[in-house]
Design a protein around this motif. Structure first.
Motif, PDB file in Angstrom:
ATOM      1  N   UNK A  74       0.821  -1.219   0.000  1.00 15.77           N
ATOM      2  CA  UNK A  74       0.000   0.000   0.000  1.00 15.77           C
ATOM      3  C   UNK A  74       0.850   1.262   0.000  1.00 15.77           C
ATOM      4  N   UNK A  75       0.270   2.372  -0.501  1.00 16.53           N
ATOM      5  CA  UNK A  75       1.022   3.630  -0.497  1.00 16.53           C
ATOM      6  C   UNK A  75       0.976   4.271   0.891  1.00 16.53           C
ATOM      7  N   UNK A  76       1.990   4.983   1.226  1.00 15.39           N
ATOM      8  CA  UNK A  76       2.017   5.694   2.499  1.00 15.39           C
ATOM      9  C   UNK A  76       3.440   5.900   2.959  1.00 15.39           C
ATOM     10  N   UNK A  82       9.019   5.806   2.853  1.00  9.63           N
ATOM     11  CA  UNK A  82       7.916   5.136   2.156  1.00  9.63           C
ATOM     12  C   UNK A  82       7.604   3.759   2.758  1.00  9.63           C
ATOM     13  N   UNK A  83       6.326   3.363   2.673  1.00 11.08           N
ATOM     14  CA  UNK A  83       5.911   2.024   3.095  1.00 11.08           C
ATOM     15  C   UNK A  83       6.736   0.992   2.330  1.00 11.08           C
ATOM     16  N   UNK A  84       7.101  -0.060   3.036  1.00  7.37           N
ATOM     17  CA  UNK A  84       8.011  -1.074   2.451  1.00  7.37           C
ATOM     18  C   UNK A  84       7.729  -2.444   3.057  1.00  7.37           C
ATOM     19  N   UNK A  85       8.278  -3.473   2.427  1.00  8.42           N
ATOM     20  CA  UNK A  85       8.187  -4.819   3.003  1.00  8.42           C
ATOM     21  C   UNK A  85       9.296  -4.963   4.043  1.00  8.42           C
ATOM     22  N   UNK A 106       7.238   1.742  -7.730  1.00  8.03           N
ATOM     23  CA  UNK A 106       8.082   1.516  -6.559  1.00  8.03           C
ATOM     24  C   UNK A 106       9.471   1.114  -6.957  1.00  8.03           C
ATOM     25  N   UNK A 107      10.041   0.252  -6.150  1.00 10.32           N
ATOM     26  CA  UNK A 107      11.386  -0.196  -6.464  1.00 10.32           C
ATOM     27  C   UNK A 107      11.841  -1.227  -5.471  1.00 10.32           C
ATOM     28  N   UNK A 138      11.033  -4.446  -1.057  1.00 12.47           N
ATOM     29  CA  UNK A 138      10.356  -3.612  -2.047  1.00 12.47           C
ATOM     30  C   UNK A 138       9.716  -2.423  -1.340  1.00 12.47           C
ATOM     31  N   UNK A 139       9.593  -1.331  -2.086  1.00 14.93           N
ATOM     32  CA  UNK A 139       9.162  -0.055  -1.514  1.00 14.93           C
ATOM     33  C   UNK A 139       8.180   0.606  -2.465  1.00 14.93           C
TER      34      UNK A 139
END
Ligand SMILES: O=P(O)(O)OC[C@H]1O[C@](O)(CO)[C@@H](O)[C@@H]1O
Ligand SMILES: [Fe+2]
Length: 189
Positions: A74-76, A82-85, A106-107, A138-139
């Protein structure tokens, strides 16, 4: 010889959901210590948003077999990050992986055990090769869900410990409306 049964499953490109997959939900409260700005983390914890969902089709952890999973990230942001795993090495560290971006922006941040980092931007159609031994996270740098498919050896396993403890040497933040990859102030070798 007993052969496994082949199968096909449907992936919905809009939602990222794979039918009959095992769903895993990661909320902010599952990620304590992962984000640099602890004050912003505690503040956002009151809402405890879902950061990402994983839809996984996994086999027994046997050499030669393959797993696959989609992630809806999700974005945020937590503060400016930034939100990331969570990000991980593979338990069998020499196992590689392939990611395929489906939706959003993302990236991937990758890192060797020595802390050498790389940033690979991802948009729909980007395929990322994760070589053996590289940790990967991932981000989502966009403002809609960032959705991607990952394919990985069934015996790769997840080693979350090292990243949980030390993080990545780089962080990805928003600065003046730009996506900036910069040194993690909390990183220690
Ligand atoms: O396992 P993490 O670091 O939470 O990230 C989730 C994604 O990574 C994978 O573990 C594959 O590397 C998938 O299950 C999922 O796509
Ligand atoms: Fe992986």
């Amino acid at each position: 010889m007993e052969y496994k049964e082949p199968f096909g499953v449907k992936l919905d490109f809009e939602s990222g959901i794979i039918e009959n997959a095992k769903k895993l939900v990661r909320k902010l409260s599952d990620m304590k210590g992962y984000y640099v700005d602890e004050e912003a983390y505690e503040k956002l914890l009151k809402e405890d948003p879902i950061i990402y969902e994983v839809y996984a089709v996994e086999q027994e952890e046997k050499d030669g077999d393959l797993n696959f999973a989609t992630t809806v990230l999700y974005p945020g942001k937590v503060g400016s990050e930034f939100f990331m795993t969570k990000g991980h090495y593979h338990s069998k560290a020499d196992r590689a992986e392939v990611y395929f971006a489906l939706k959003g922006k993302g990236g991937m941040l990758l890192q060797t055990p020595e802390g050498e980092a790389r940033w690979i931007p991802m948009e729909p159609g980007t395929i990322v090769y994760v070589p053996p031994y590289w940790a990967h996270r991932t981000i989502n740098t966009g403002d809609e869900p960032f959705i991607f498919l990952a394919l990985y050896p069934a015996d790769a396993g997840h080693d979350y410990g090292t990243i949980k403890e030390k993080g990545f040497s780089k962080i990805v933040v928003e600065e003046n409306g730009e996506v900036v990859v910069k040194d993690n102030p909390k990183w220690t070798e």
